[in-house]
Write an enzyme that holds these catalytic residues in place. Structure first.
Site, PDB file in Angstrom:
ATOM      1  N   GLN A  67      -5.341  -1.282   9.504  1.00 31.96           N
ATOM      2  CA  GLN A  67      -5.301  -2.642   8.967  1.00 31.96           C
ATOM      3  C   GLN A  67      -5.963  -3.628   9.936  1.00 31.96           C
ATOM      4  O   GLN A  67      -5.669  -3.630  11.136  1.00 31.96           O
ATOM      5  CB  GLN A  67      -3.835  -3.039   8.696  1.00 31.96           C
ATOM      6  CG  GLN A  67      -3.652  -4.396   8.058  1.00 31.96           C
ATOM      7  CD  GLN A  67      -4.139  -4.470   6.612  1.00 31.96           C
ATOM      8  OE1 GLN A  67      -4.173  -3.471   5.905  1.00 31.96           O
ATOM      9  NE2 GLN A  67      -4.517  -5.650   6.185  1.00 31.96           N
TER      10      GLN A  67
ATOM     11  N   ASP B   4     -11.704   2.928   3.764  1.00 26.83           N
ATOM     12  CA  ASP B   4     -12.109   1.520   3.766  1.00 26.83           C
ATOM     13  C   ASP B   4     -13.625   1.379   3.657  1.00 26.83           C
ATOM     14  O   ASP B   4     -14.124   0.295   3.336  1.00 26.83           O
ATOM     15  CB  ASP B   4     -11.689   0.855   5.087  1.00 26.83           C
ATOM     16  CG  ASP B   4     -10.427   0.015   4.952  1.00 26.83           C
ATOM     17  OD1 ASP B   4     -10.207  -0.545   3.857  1.00 26.83           O
ATOM     18  OD2 ASP B   4      -9.687  -0.083   5.932  1.00 26.83           O
TER      19      ASP B   4
ATOM     20  N   LYS C 278       0.843  -1.203   0.000  1.00 27.01           N
ATOM     21  CA  LYS C 278       0.000   0.000   0.000  1.00 27.01           C
ATOM     22  C   LYS C 278       0.875   1.248   0.000  1.00 27.01           C
ATOM     23  O   LYS C 278       0.628   2.180  -0.768  1.00 27.01           O
ATOM     24  CB  LYS C 278      -0.899   0.025   1.245  1.00 27.01           C
ATOM     25  CG  LYS C 278      -2.156  -0.805   1.103  1.00 27.01           C
ATOM     26  CD  LYS C 278      -2.886  -0.913   2.419  1.00 27.01           C
ATOM     27  CE  LYS C 278      -3.904  -2.033   2.356  1.00 27.01           C
ATOM     28  NZ  LYS C 278      -4.386  -2.487   3.649  1.00 27.01           N
TER      29      LYS C 278
HETATM   30  N1  GUN Z   1      -7.571  -6.663   6.058  1.00 29.22           N
HETATM   31  C1  GUN Z   1      -7.876  -7.410   4.961  1.00 29.22           C
HETATM   32  N2  GUN Z   1      -8.470  -6.644   4.023  1.00 29.22           N
HETATM   33  C2  GUN Z   1      -8.562  -5.398   4.547  1.00 29.22           C
HETATM   34  C3  GUN Z   1      -9.072  -4.172   4.039  1.00 29.22           C
HETATM   35  O1  GUN Z   1      -9.605  -4.070   2.928  1.00 29.22           O
HETATM   36  N3  GUN Z   1      -8.965  -3.108   4.876  1.00 29.22           N
HETATM   37  C4  GUN Z   1      -8.411  -3.199   6.114  1.00 29.22           C
HETATM   38  N4  GUN Z   1      -8.369  -2.101   6.861  1.00 29.22           N
HETATM   39  N5  GUN Z   1      -7.926  -4.329   6.612  1.00 29.22           N
HETATM   40  C5  GUN Z   1      -7.997  -5.411   5.817  1.00 29.22           C
END
Ligand code: GUN
Length: 294
Positions: A97, A120, A53
């Site tokens: 996350q 998100d 990311k």
């Molecule tokens: N963990 C797995 N996929 C995601 C996501 O799309 N966003 C976040 N914040 N955590 C994750």
């Protein structure tokens, strides 16, 4: 031999990233979108995602802020960081996350994020907006799946029978909302659904997001259906190694489906590209400017 069209997530994600980079360049005089990613603990899969990311955020020309906290971070400290990021004018997107370590209330942390910065789309306000049809920041993985479906079905999805297998807050539920918004008839199935193979066989569009390696077999797929495989499962491979497979038995399903996403190289690359796109959307809304058409 595979009969299905293989939906190339890598190529589609690259196209979306190029669009985002062009938007960021067009915004240079107005606002520089900034994304903050918070990682608590040492989960190795999460660490890989977060590294990717950050790399892709920087490559798009946005500002990237990385916050790594130890697994034993008290909840109050994490909430205080979220509050700081909420107030920071250089930050337009905040991603915490998941999963968070035991002892931290994930729902509480997600509620603490400013909904305007919730790239998100997990804050209850954005979840509600998604289901009521208001403009919302949609969760990245389902948004990526919809982009792939638009590629295969340029005529639209009106009236199609869509089956989503998996009811998580991150993928299954928001995916159902997005399909419904496109006028699909949606079934939200899961591991306890009766006659799951039969339900899957009724689908024109089958989205697999259960997190079980190759659970969905080739003869669960309606001939000609479009199959979107969200699963990323690591299984043992030859020579003591591991390899990634989806929730769908690709070899069997690709004989029957009309189009199918591979794993890896399908939905995975789309998720981060959609996160970048959501960050541009959030930055433009916060700055009160229209999103550049590029
Ligand atoms: N963990 C797995 N996929 C995601 C996501 O799309 N966003 C976040 N914040 N955590 C994750």
């Amino acid at each position: 031999m595979s009969g299905a069209r293989i939906i190339d997530g890598k190529a589609l994600a690259a196209k979306l990233r190029e669009r985002v980079a062009a938007q960021v360049a067009a915004l240079a005089e107005t606002v520089r979108p900034g994304l903050a990613v918070v990682l608590v603990g040492e989960d190795p899969a999460s660490a890989v995602y977060v590294r990717n990311k950050n790399r892709e955020t920087q490559a798009s020309g946005m500002a990237s802020f990385e916050h790594k906290l130890p697994a034993d971070t008290p909840e109050a400290e994490l909430l205080a960081l979220v509050e700081r990021l909420n107030r920071d004018p250089a930050v337009h997107g905040i991603l915490v996350q998941l999963p968070l370590p035991d002892g931290i209330d994930s729902a509480k942390v997600l509620r603490a994020i400013d909904p305007a910065k919730d790239v998100d789309g997990f804050h209850p306000e954005n979840v509600g907006a998604l289901w009521t049809g208001a403009p919302a920041l949609a969760p990245c993985t389902p948004r990526g799946c919809m982009t792939m479906l638009a590629e295969v079905h340029p005529e639209g999805l009106v009236g199609k029978r869509a089956v989503v297998v998996g009811r998580s807050n991150i993928v299954g539920k928001p995916m159902a909302a997005l399909l419904l918004a496109q006028h699909c008839t949606v079934t939200l199935a899961h591991s306890r659904t009766q006659d799951l193979p039969g339900v899957c066989r009724s689908a024109d569009i089958l989205v697999a997001a259960v997190g079980r390696a190759r659970m969905i077999e080739g003869d669960w797929v309606q001939p000609g259906a479009t199959v979107i495989d969200v699963g990323i499962n690591r299984i043992p491979a030859d020579g003591g190694k591991t390899r990634l497979v989806g929730d769908v038995d690709f070899a069997g399903a690709s004989e029957v489906a009309g189009a199918i996403t591979p794993v890896p190289g399908g939905v995975g690359p789309m998720t981060i590209a959609c996160l970048l796109a959501n960050t541009v959307t959030a930055a433009c809304r916060l700055a009160g400017v229209a999103e550049p058409e590029v």
